[in-house]
Design an enzyme around this catalytic site. Structure first.
Site, PDB file in Angstrom:
ATOM      1  N   HIS A   1      -5.462   8.116  -2.323  1.00  0.00           N
ATOM      2  CA  HIS A   1      -6.223   6.640  -1.739  1.00  0.00           C
ATOM      3  C   HIS A   1      -7.555   5.809  -2.849  1.00  0.00           C
ATOM      4  O   HIS A   1      -7.837   6.943  -3.428  1.00  0.00           O
ATOM      5  CB  HIS A   1      -6.786   6.646  -0.265  1.00  0.00           C
ATOM      6  CG  HIS A   1      -5.978   6.232   0.674  1.00  0.00           C
ATOM      7  ND1 HIS A   1      -5.790   6.969   2.057  1.00  0.00           N
ATOM      8  CD2 HIS A   1      -5.023   5.961   1.021  1.00  0.00           C
ATOM      9  CE1 HIS A   1      -4.624   6.706   2.220  1.00  0.00           C
ATOM     10  NE2 HIS A   1      -4.083   5.563   2.284  1.00  0.00           N
TER      11      HIS A   1
ATOM     12  N   HIS B   1       1.921   4.905  -2.650  1.00  0.00           N
ATOM     13  CA  HIS B   1       1.865   6.386  -2.269  1.00  0.00           C
ATOM     14  C   HIS B   1       3.349   6.705  -3.016  1.00  0.00           C
ATOM     15  O   HIS B   1       3.367   7.704  -3.093  1.00  0.00           O
ATOM     16  CB  HIS B   1       1.756   6.558  -0.578  1.00  0.00           C
ATOM     17  CG  HIS B   1       0.643   6.518  -0.005  1.00  0.00           C
ATOM     18  ND1 HIS B   1      -0.634   7.019  -0.748  1.00  0.00           N
ATOM     19  CD2 HIS B   1      -0.303   5.904   1.159  1.00  0.00           C
ATOM     20  CE1 HIS B   1      -1.815   6.800  -0.321  1.00  0.00           C
ATOM     21  NE2 HIS B   1      -1.086   5.940   1.135  1.00  0.00           N
TER      22      HIS B   1
ATOM     23  N   HIS C   1       0.463  -1.540   0.007  1.00  0.00           N
ATOM     24  CA  HIS C   1      -0.335   0.231   0.101  1.00  0.00           C
ATOM     25  C   HIS C   1       0.470   1.370   0.135  1.00  0.00           C
ATOM     26  O   HIS C   1       0.816   2.222  -0.293  1.00  0.00           O
ATOM     27  CB  HIS C   1      -1.031   0.001   1.732  1.00  0.00           C
ATOM     28  CG  HIS C   1      -1.324   1.093   1.068  1.00  0.00           C
ATOM     29  ND1 HIS C   1      -3.173   1.048   0.496  1.00  0.00           N
ATOM     30  CD2 HIS C   1      -1.013   2.447   1.547  1.00  0.00           C
ATOM     31  CE1 HIS C   1      -3.109   2.507   1.094  1.00  0.00           C
ATOM     32  NE2 HIS C   1      -2.526   2.607   1.448  1.00  0.00           N
ATOM     33  N   GLU C   2       1.845   1.163   1.115  1.00  0.00           N
ATOM     34  CA  GLU C   2       3.092   2.520   1.140  1.00  0.00           C
ATOM     35  C   GLU C   2       3.829   2.829   0.057  1.00  0.00           C
ATOM     36  O   GLU C   2       3.979   3.751  -0.598  1.00  0.00           O
ATOM     37  CB  GLU C   2       3.496   2.184   2.480  1.00  0.00           C
ATOM     38  CG  GLU C   2       2.609   2.784   3.864  1.00  0.00           C
ATOM     39  CD  GLU C   2       1.710   3.463   3.707  1.00  0.00           C
ATOM     40  OE1 GLU C   2       2.237   4.900   3.883  1.00  0.00           O
ATOM     41  OE2 GLU C   2       0.855   3.045   4.224  1.00  0.00           O
TER      42      GLU C   2
HETATM   43 ZN   LIG Z   1      -2.178   5.297   2.187  1.00  0.00          ZN
END
Ligand SMILES: [Zn+2]
Ligand SMILES: [Zn+2]
Length: 328
Positions: free
Chosen positions: A293, A287, A283-284
């Site tokens: 998101h 980013h 997930h990170e």
């Molecule tokens: Zn996030």
């Protein structure tokens, strides 16, 4: 003798064959976060009321991009129309009924551990009169991304706290980087930590206030945060129960049970909830590359942690390919 055997067989079957002997409701296993206790006190309060704890709710909504007031939120317990609107925005993003109230569904959702990056990053969203309904993946405000010449990115680890064996951390993060490499035209290579000044990406475990203006909050709630491109900083909250197991639940040693039963067959005193490092790293890194998101449930870029997820979904792949203008 024969009678003894006859009597003992049913007991044997009861305790050994029945795998559900130790089954307990999952909710009993996880201790409640203090913020969830606060939210329970706010259940179904009405607009206009002043109730202790509303300030904490405001801080939460502000932290994750839903509320943009300048007041000192934590001291102001007025449940005003801005809080109601922010709650509705939160509920819409998370596919809950937009009641604008602290209802049971909202309490449950806000109680989940999550990413520290705000859900709504574009400030002009708040100027819209209607509710913000994002269809899928999103980018940071201004769509920052890695410049054209940077597709072979290097990464290294610099931590101020040690929580897992370095071998396991490297394995989990390498797997996560490889997933994004397969979906894009990026490559990722680890560098020794003494070259951290040269690496494009620096990952690490830190706890509490760790000097970047975004202090971690101890166990629960925020698990990690990452800066938008081309900053390259990715931080994991060292106070979380990190794990590299294939299941999100720990099982004590010596329990010879099938993999599928691990979540259910366990003595209570040996069980606790864990957070899968590879899932959060995946997930990170999204980013790190410039994705915000997504409101698509089940996608990797969804903000809440809901258990082990180690594969990018179509929405995640569509997001990265749209940002870097790669053909589908
Ligand atoms: Zn996030
Ligand atoms: Zn940080």
């Amino acid at each position: 003798m024969a009678l003894n055997l006859l009597i003992s067989i049913p007991f044997f079957l009861l305790f050994v064959v029945n795998p559900f002997h130790f089954v307990e409701p999952r909710t009993l296993e996880v201790s409640e976060h203090p913020f969830t206790r606060t939210l329970r006190k706010l259940k179904d309060i009405n607009k206009g009321q002043r109730v202790r704890g509303v300030g904490e709710l405001k801080s939460y909504l502000k932290k994750f991009g839903y509320l943009t007031t300048n007041d000192n939120s934590s001291n102001n317990n007025h449940f005003d129309k801005n809080v109601e609107f922010a709650l509705k925005e939160y509920q819409v993003f998370h596919h809950l009924r937009p009641t604008g109230r602290v209802d049971a569904e909202t309490i449950k959702r806000m109680g989940l551990p999550r990413c520290g990056v705000p859900d709504i990053i574009t400030p002009q969203n708040h100027k819209l009169k209607g509710l913000v309904i994002l269809a899928n993946y999103s980018f940071f405000s201004g769509s920052p991304k890695w410049e054209e010449s940077k597709r072979a990115l290097t990464y290294t680890f610099v931590s101020s706290a040690n929580v897992l064996r370095m071998y396991d951390v490297r394995l989990a993060t390498r797997n996560a980087f490889q997933s994004w490499a397969r979906a894009s035209n990026f490559t990722f290579m680890e560098m020794p930590s003494e070259y951290n000044n040269l690496a494009n990406i620096v990952l690490g475990f830190h706890r509490g206030d760790h000097g970047d203006g975004y202090p971690f909050d101890g166990p629960g709630q925020v698990l990690a945060h990452t800066f938008a491109p081309q900053d390259g900083r990715l931080h994991f909250d060292a106070d979380e129960p990190w794990s590299i197991e294939s299941t999100s639940w720990n099982v004590g040693p010596g329990w010879n049970v099938g993999w599928d039963w691990r979540r259910w067959v366990r003595p209570r005193w040996q069980s606790r909830r864990t957070i899968d490092l590879q899932t959060v790293a995946l997930h990170e890194i999204g980013h790190l590359l410039g994705l915000g998101h997504s409101n698509v449930p089940g996608s990797i870029m969804y903000p809440s942690y809901e258990g082990v997820k180690r594969d990018l979904t179509q929405d995640d792949v569509d997001g990265i390919r749209a940002l870097y203008r790669l053909p589908n």
